[in-house]
Design a protein around this motif. Structure first.
Motif, PDB file in Angstrom:
ATOM      1  N   ASN A 262       0.848  -1.190   0.000  1.00  0.00           N
ATOM      2  CA  ASN A 262       0.000   0.000   0.000  1.00  0.00           C
ATOM      3  C   ASN A 262       0.887   1.246   0.000  1.00  0.00           C
ATOM      4  O   ASN A 262       1.859   1.335   0.762  1.00  0.00           O
ATOM      5  CB  ASN A 262      -0.900   0.006   1.248  1.00  0.00           C
ATOM      6  CG  ASN A 262      -2.046   0.999   1.129  1.00  0.00           C
ATOM      7  OD1 ASN A 262      -1.852   2.149   0.774  1.00  0.00           O
ATOM      8  ND2 ASN A 262      -3.255   0.543   1.457  1.00  0.00           N
ATOM      9  N   GLY A 263       0.568   2.173  -0.894  1.00  0.00           N
ATOM     10  CA  GLY A 263       1.261   3.454  -0.922  1.00  0.00           C
ATOM     11  C   GLY A 263       2.599   3.440  -1.625  1.00  0.00           C
ATOM     12  O   GLY A 263       3.329   4.437  -1.580  1.00  0.00           O
ATOM     13  N   GLY A 301       5.627   0.026   3.341  1.00  0.00           N
ATOM     14  CA  GLY A 301       4.552  -0.186   2.383  1.00  0.00           C
ATOM     15  C   GLY A 301       4.195  -1.636   2.154  1.00  0.00           C
ATOM     16  O   GLY A 301       3.141  -1.930   1.571  1.00  0.00           O
ATOM     17  N   GLY A 337      -7.333   0.525  -0.753  1.00  0.00           N
ATOM     18  CA  GLY A 337      -6.051   1.081  -1.129  1.00  0.00           C
ATOM     19  C   GLY A 337      -4.935   0.060  -1.258  1.00  0.00           C
ATOM     20  O   GLY A 337      -3.859   0.368  -1.790  1.00  0.00           O
ATOM     21  N   ASP A 338      -5.166  -1.164  -0.772  1.00  0.00           N
ATOM     22  CA  ASP A 338      -4.150  -2.206  -0.893  1.00  0.00           C
ATOM     23  C   ASP A 338      -4.015  -2.652  -2.346  1.00  0.00           C
ATOM     24  O   ASP A 338      -5.002  -2.711  -3.101  1.00  0.00           O
ATOM     25  CB  ASP A 338      -4.514  -3.424  -0.037  1.00  0.00           C
ATOM     26  CG  ASP A 338      -4.305  -3.176   1.447  1.00  0.00           C
ATOM     27  OD1 ASP A 338      -3.743  -2.117   1.794  1.00  0.00           O
ATOM     28  OD2 ASP A 338      -4.716  -4.042   2.245  1.00  0.00           O
TER      29      ASP A 338
END
Length: 430
Positions: A262-263, A301, A337-338
């Motif tokens: 994520n991110g 992340g 968001g994953d």
């Protein structure tokens, strides 16, 4: 970590350890469960290559003329072929099964005269007349099995050794590529004859065993699949059609690397970049995902890392003779968001790997996500014909080093035409 070569049809277990990261994504109220399933759906074929050959001035290969066959092979693989002894009722030239081996026991390519491996065979479907231009075709039918002609046939007709009539010369062109040249040297002998157009084939070797060690005929068994058309009339079309139907792709998939993140961008690779030295190379060359999995665990992340192994075999075998291919599954806890990305080796290659494209997929979605997978070349090993390369790790070889950016494998590529990705690997979230 040292791993074993894939060395049985079901393959010896690779020394992979299933790496499961302790999930550190508390996720909040929007966390949800999903199951990832990856399956090898490739309908595998036993022959890596096959084809036809004929004379240059005419389809026949007359005394003094020659023809060449170019092919790739890995250690243990062999080339077989068949051509009619034209001035006979149903005799043909071919090596004994499994064919002409092209590497010695130490893996060195064999070159030079290999004529001694060619034999003369009786197809068993016509009574043999005295060989020569006066043979009456097709002749009297009979129903016997394929047998080798050693000096005389069943009717007492005399024949020189096949090596005195057909000369076979093998040349190694490098990078697992060979040329076999067949020359008709029967001119002026008691067995002068044209040779018909023929067929040739190379079988995959899997775990030290050829998938089809007798693709053209079996001594002591009736002729089948169109060999009679060659032996009686020099017509190679029927047998060629059969060979095409069993020629294609065979590859297992290595244990599957799965990353939830994520991110950040896809942490496994990026096209246009060289291998990062984080562990993708062992995955792409050897099928060992553990190095990259260990590197990624705990990195910013990264939420979870898995290496999924098929029960019993470790690798995911393709569909073999109708038996379903290997399949693995993993329950995941994911949040909005994953992202999800996977990678697995195209086992019978030098350094090709299947992977999620771009920045992976939304890990919370459901359904078939196979379209998000492509095949890539890691750029760390010199490529060879997939499944027929002497330096391919899983065919007992040592990859030859190169250094190029990661790129998508073109299709068709310089070696072969691959099935659609969806006909090789299936990936589902549910």
């Amino acid at each position: 970590m040292k791993i074993n070569h894939w060395s049985a049809l079901a393959f010896l277990p690779l020394a992979f350890t299933a790496c499961k990261k302790d999930n550190n994504n508390t996720g909040g109220n929007n966390s949800s469960g999903t199951t990832l399933t990856v399956e090898n759906v490739l309908n595998s074929k036993p022959l890596v290559e096959s084809g036809t050959y004929q004379g240059t001035a005419s389809p026949l290969i007359l005394p003094g003329q020659s023809v060449s066959i170019q092919f790739s092979a890995a250690k243990g693989e062999a080339l077989t072929f068949a051509s009619m002894y034209g001035w006979s009722n149903d005799l043909f030239f071919a090596p004994a099964n499994p064919g002409i081996l092209v590497y010695d026991a130490t893996g060195n390519p064999i070159e030079g005269d290999v004529s001694a491996q060619i034999k003369l065979w009786d197809n068993g479907t016509r009574v043999n007349q005295a060989p020569g231009a006066a043979v009456n075709h097709p002749g009297t039918a009979e129903s016997k099995s394929v047998t080798e002609v050693n000096g005389t046939d069943a009717q007492g007709n005399i024949y020189l050794a096949a090596s005195k009539l057909v000369k076979a010369s093998l040349k190694y062109n490098g990078n697992s590529l060979f040329t076999l040249t067949l020359q008709n040297i029967s001119g002026g002998t008691i067995n002068e004859t044209p040779l018909s157009p023929g067929v040739w084939a190379v079988s995959y070797i899997v775990g030290g065993q050829l998938r089809n060690p007798a693709p053209l005929f079996t001594s002591g068994q009736p002729s089948a699949n169109g060999l009679t058309n060659i032996a009686e009339a020099g017509d190679n079309s029927v047998l060629n059609t059969y060979l095409k139907s069993i020629t294609g792709i065979f590859t297992p998939l290595s244990p599957i690397l799965v990353v939830v993140y994520n991110g950040i961008e896809n942490p496994i690779y990026k096209t246009g970049e060289n291998d990062r030295g984080q562990g993708l190379k062992p995955l792409a060359q050897q099928g060992n995902a553990d190095t990259l999995a260990a590197y990624l665990k705990g990195k910013p992340g990264i939420k979870a890392v898995y290496v999924l192994q098929a029960p019993g075999t470790k690798v995911l075998l393709p569909v073999i003779d109708g038996k379903a291919g290997g399949m693995v599954s993993q329950d995941l806890t994911v949040s909005s968001g994953d992202r999800l990305a996977i990678a697995t080796m195209y086992g019978f290659s030098n350094d090709w790997f299947f992977a999620s494209v771009d920045n992976g997929v939304d890990a919370t979605q459901k359904g078939d996500i196979s379209s998000s997978i492509k095949l890539f070349d890691n750029g760390t090993a010199i490529d060879q014909f997939p499944g027929a390369g002497i330096t391919q790790f899983n065919l007992a070889g040592t990859p030859l080093v190169t250094s190029k950016p990661i790129t998508a494998v073109p299709n068709p590529n310089p070696f072969t035409t691959l099935p659609d990705i969806s006909n090789m690997i299936r990936v589902i979230l549910k």
